[in-house]
Scaffold this motif. Structure first.
Motif, short mmCIF file in Angstrom:
data_model
loop_
_atom_site.label_atom_id
_atom_site.label_comp_id
_atom_site.label_asym_id
_atom_site.label_seq_id
_atom_site.Cartn_x
_atom_site.Cartn_y
_atom_site.Cartn_z
N LEU A 182 0.69 -1.12 -0.05
CA LEU A 182 -0.06 0.02 -0.20
C LEU A 182 0.91 1.30 0.21
CD1 LEU A 182 -1.39 -2.22 2.50
CD2 LEU A 182 -3.31 -0.55 1.86
N LEU A 183 0.34 2.34 -0.82
CA LEU A 183 0.85 3.56 -0.88
C LEU A 183 -0.29 4.54 -0.40
CD1 LEU A 183 3.42 5.55 -1.24
CD2 LEU A 183 2.91 5.74 -3.61
N ILE A 184 -0.04 5.07 0.75
CA ILE A 184 -1.34 5.80 1.36
C ILE A 184 -0.70 7.35 1.50
CG2 ILE A 184 -3.05 6.33 3.20
CD1 ILE A 184 -3.29 3.36 3.62
N GLU A 185 -1.29 8.27 0.94
CA GLU A 185 -1.22 9.75 1.09
C GLU A 185 -2.00 10.22 2.17
OE1 GLU A 185 -0.35 14.13 -0.64
OE2 GLU A 185 -0.78 12.33 -1.96
N ILE A 211 7.47 8.51 4.12
CA ILE A 211 8.06 9.47 3.27
C ILE A 211 7.43 10.75 3.27
CG2 ILE A 211 8.46 9.91 0.82
CD1 ILE A 211 8.22 6.79 0.01
N SER A 212 8.28 11.84 3.43
CA SER A 212 7.62 13.19 3.82
C SER A 212 7.82 13.93 2.60
CB SER A 212 8.10 13.82 5.03
OG SER A 212 8.05 13.10 6.03
N SER A 213 6.78 14.86 2.40
CA SER A 213 6.75 15.96 1.13
C SER A 213 7.70 17.01 1.72
CB SER A 213 5.54 16.40 0.83
OG SER A 213 4.80 16.92 1.63
N ILE A 214 8.17 17.98 0.78
CA ILE A 214 8.85 19.15 1.49
C ILE A 214 8.10 20.20 0.84
CG2 ILE A 214 10.93 17.72 1.57
CD1 ILE A 214 11.96 19.23 -1.16
N GLY A 215 8.34 21.41 1.44
CA GLY A 215 7.68 22.60 0.96
C GLY A 215 8.40 23.31 -0.39
N ASP A 216 7.40 24.18 -0.77
CA ASP A 216 8.01 24.90 -1.78
C ASP A 216 9.39 25.75 -1.72
OD1 ASP A 216 5.39 24.10 -3.10
OD2 ASP A 216 4.49 26.12 -2.56
N VAL A 217 9.74 26.33 -0.67
CA VAL A 217 10.88 26.77 -0.56
C VAL A 217 12.19 25.95 -0.70
CG1 VAL A 217 12.57 28.29 1.00
CG2 VAL A 217 10.05 28.86 0.85
N GLN A 218 11.92 24.51 0.21
CA GLN A 218 12.80 23.71 0.06
C GLN A 218 12.98 22.95 -1.51
OE1 GLN A 218 10.64 24.10 2.49
NE2 GLN A 218 12.16 24.79 4.00
N GLU A 249 2.49 13.48 4.20
CA GLU A 249 3.14 12.25 4.32
C GLU A 249 2.63 11.29 3.35
OE1 GLU A 249 5.21 12.78 8.56
OE2 GLU A 249 3.36 11.45 8.29
N TRP A 250 3.45 10.05 3.04
CA TRP A 250 3.05 9.08 2.39
C TRP A 250 3.62 7.96 3.33
CZ3 TRP A 250 5.67 12.72 -0.59
CH2 TRP A 250 4.72 13.35 -1.60
N LEU A 251 2.54 6.83 3.28
CA LEU A 251 3.20 5.41 4.10
C LEU A 251 3.09 4.49 3.19
CD1 LEU A 251 0.55 5.77 7.28
CD2 LEU A 251 2.96 6.61 6.90
#
Length: 256
Positions: A182-185, A211-218, A249-251
């Protein structure tokens, strides 16, 4: 060149309808160019028309710069796994559903979205890319569907349903998914307990990677793409900007 307003679209990544709308928007604001998936490269009207002409048969998927970079290694892993069947819950325009069907010719995808426009776009995208016979588009994926689905073949579930994951996945359903990847956002901005509760539910049966997303600035500061070499941080920020005030985040969960 004036970068005050940037417009971009991605060759065959979305349906022709979406591509055309974005191109038209670009024309209305700046008739000389529209920024395409090759960030920093502009095309003339003639070039854009040629791209529109070939997009239906020229699909670039996994390695396009606009794919969330945080997921790139996992997406390559998913493609290599060659799942015979995939359930895509919250398929939107059909990016994952059609893309995975294209990458693996023996994969059947069951794509769900409660938005009728999203379902129509997914069907159109599947037809354009000649995978309609392997992309089944439906409205609701509820607990009963997940409970009754035949998991005899290796199965992947992708879920991006804006917080409804907290209700869809419960203890009973998790038992049916003990052999499923499974890939769950997760959307903790809807309920801060969502990701924590899902991890507790799946922990007895699955290995869990967050798995964490990152912000626009990063993204502007750390995304490294050759198309943007030498460009200002402000331009990079505009290219990658999603405008979110939160990071999801995604699991990624695989059976133990």
């Amino acid at each position: 060149m004036n970068y005050k307003k940037l417009f971009y679209y991605f060759d065959s990544a979305f349906s022709p309808f979406l591509c055309d709308k974005i191109i038209e928007e670009g024309y209305s604001n700046n008739p000389d160019f529209a920024l395409t998936g090759k960030a920093g490269y502009t095309r003339s009207k003639k070039e854009i028309e040629k791209t529109k002409e070939i997009r239906n048969s020229n699909v670039s998927w996994i390695n396009d710069w606009w794919v969330k970079k945080e997921l790139e290694p996992l997406m390559e892993q998913i493609v290599d796994a060659k799942y015979p069947q995939i359930i895509d819950i919250g398929c939107a325009e059909g990016y994952y559903a059609v893309g995975l069907a294209l990458k693996n010719t023996n994969t059947k995808v069951y794509a769900f979205d409660i938005d009728p426009e999203a379902r129509e776009l997914t069907k159109k995208m599947a037809k354009v890319n000649k995978v309609s016979e392997r992309v089944v588009v439906e409205k609701n994926c509820d607990k009963q569907y997940l409970k009754n689905f035949n998991y005899d073949k290796k199965t992947l579930i992708i879920s991006d349903i804006e917080g409804a994951e907290k209700d869809l996945f419960d203890e009973e359903i998790v038992q049916n998914l003990k052999n499923v990847d499974l890939l769950i956002e997760t959307h903790d901005w809807v309920d801060i307990n969502i990701s924590t509760n899902l991890e507790k539910l799946f922990q007895p049966t699955h290995k869990i990677e967050v798995i964490s997303s990152i912000g626009d600035v990063q993204k502007a500061k750390y995304y490294n793409y050759k198309e943007l070499e030498g460009q200002s941080l402000q331009l990079k920020y505009r290219v990658f900007e999603e405008g979110r005030s939160f990071n999801d985040e995604w699991l990624w969960m695989t059976p133990i």
